[in-house]
Design a protein around this motif. Structure first.
Motif, PDB file in Angstrom:
ATOM      1  N   GLY A 139      -9.305  10.899 -12.077  1.00  0.00           N
ATOM      2  CA  GLY A 139      -9.709   9.402 -11.908  1.00  0.00           C
ATOM      3  C   GLY A 139     -10.680   9.244 -13.012  1.00  0.00           C
ATOM      4  N   ASN A 140     -11.931   9.615 -13.122  1.00  0.00           N
ATOM      5  CA  ASN A 140     -12.909   9.341 -13.939  1.00  0.00           C
ATOM      6  C   ASN A 140     -13.008  10.640 -14.874  1.00  0.00           C
ATOM      7  OD1 ASN A 140     -13.410   6.629 -13.054  1.00  0.00           O
ATOM      8  ND2 ASN A 140     -14.870   7.645 -11.391  1.00  0.00           N
ATOM      9  N   LYS A 145      -4.810  16.222  -2.721  1.00  0.00           N
ATOM     10  CA  LYS A 145      -6.113  16.079  -3.077  1.00  0.00           C
ATOM     11  C   LYS A 145      -6.775  17.465  -3.380  1.00  0.00           C
ATOM     12  CE  LYS A 145      -8.002  11.924  -2.152  1.00  0.00           C
ATOM     13  NZ  LYS A 145      -9.239  11.177  -1.815  1.00  0.00           N
ATOM     14  N   TYR A 192     -15.363  18.253  -7.743  1.00  0.00           N
ATOM     15  CA  TYR A 192     -14.679  17.008  -7.906  1.00  0.00           C
ATOM     16  C   TYR A 192     -13.354  17.207  -7.285  1.00  0.00           C
ATOM     17  CZ  TYR A 192     -17.975  16.433 -11.952  1.00  0.00           C
ATOM     18  OH  TYR A 192     -19.016  16.036 -12.428  1.00  0.00           O
ATOM     19  N   GLN A 245      -6.152  14.491  -7.735  1.00  0.00           N
ATOM     20  CA  GLN A 245      -5.004  14.292  -7.063  1.00  0.00           C
ATOM     21  C   GLN A 245      -3.803  14.809  -7.810  1.00  0.00           C
ATOM     22  OE1 GLN A 245      -4.423   9.972  -6.410  1.00  0.00           O
ATOM     23  NE2 GLN A 245      -5.977  10.020  -4.850  1.00  0.00           N
ATOM     24  N   GLU A 291      -3.748  13.784 -11.718  1.00  0.00           N
ATOM     25  CA  GLU A 291      -4.213  12.422 -12.078  1.00  0.00           C
ATOM     26  C   GLU A 291      -5.924  12.753 -12.165  1.00  0.00           C
ATOM     27  OE1 GLU A 291      -2.549   9.457  -9.561  1.00  0.00           O
ATOM     28  OE2 GLU A 291      -0.661   9.702 -10.720  1.00  0.00           O
TER      29      GLU A 291
END
Length: 147
Positions: free
Chosen positions: A117-118, A139, A126, A129, A115
């Motif tokens: 996020g942005n 993470k 960065y 996940q 996943e």
């Protein structure tokens, strides 16, 4: 609308689960992307084969999942991409890019479990996940570098 999931869908369920969703979500999103099939008595017999395939790929033990989490979180993964002179990327980093970088680093992860996020559109470090187990999320630190 009653469906049988064929892929993992975040917030909805895992492969082999029988779910009830609104008609538009099923017709316009899940069915065209082959994330699900229509439920029927005949299709329900396929649920067992889907669940057996999921069990073969899944991490069964919580301790095993925690060990995989530590392995993923222990090192930074480099993702080489084409970038402009100011550090902006030509496009964005996708889950496939992250999965390929993890595979190159020695950790095979299914791209559907990653996943972001942005959207990642610049060079830098960065956090991404990875759902290792339903109860364990790792993470992973990725370093986006110019190729």
């Amino acid at each position: 609308m009653k469906l049988i999931l064929t892929h993992e869908v975040t917030g909805l369920g895992a492969p082999g689960d029988i779910v009830e969703v609104k008609g538009g979500y099923g017709r316009n999103f899940l069915l065209p992307r082959n994330y699900a099939i229509l439920w029927s008595k005949g299709a329900e017999k396929q649920v067992e084969s889907i669940k057996k395939a999921r069990e073969a790929r899944a991490i069964h033990d919580l301790d095993e999942a925690k060990a995989a989490k530590q392995k993923l979180e222990s090192n930074t993964v480099k993702v080489p991409v084409r970038a402009g002179s100011e550090g902006r990327l030509f496009g964005a980093i996708t889950v496939s890019d992250v999965a390929n970088a993890l595979k190159g680093a020695g950790s095979s992860v299914d791209k559907r479990r990653i996943e972001i996020g942005n959207p990642i559109k610049a060079l830098g470090t960065y956090a991404v996940q990875v759902r290792v187990h339903p109860e364990v999320t790792a993470k992973v630190t990725i370093n986006v570098v110019a190729a």
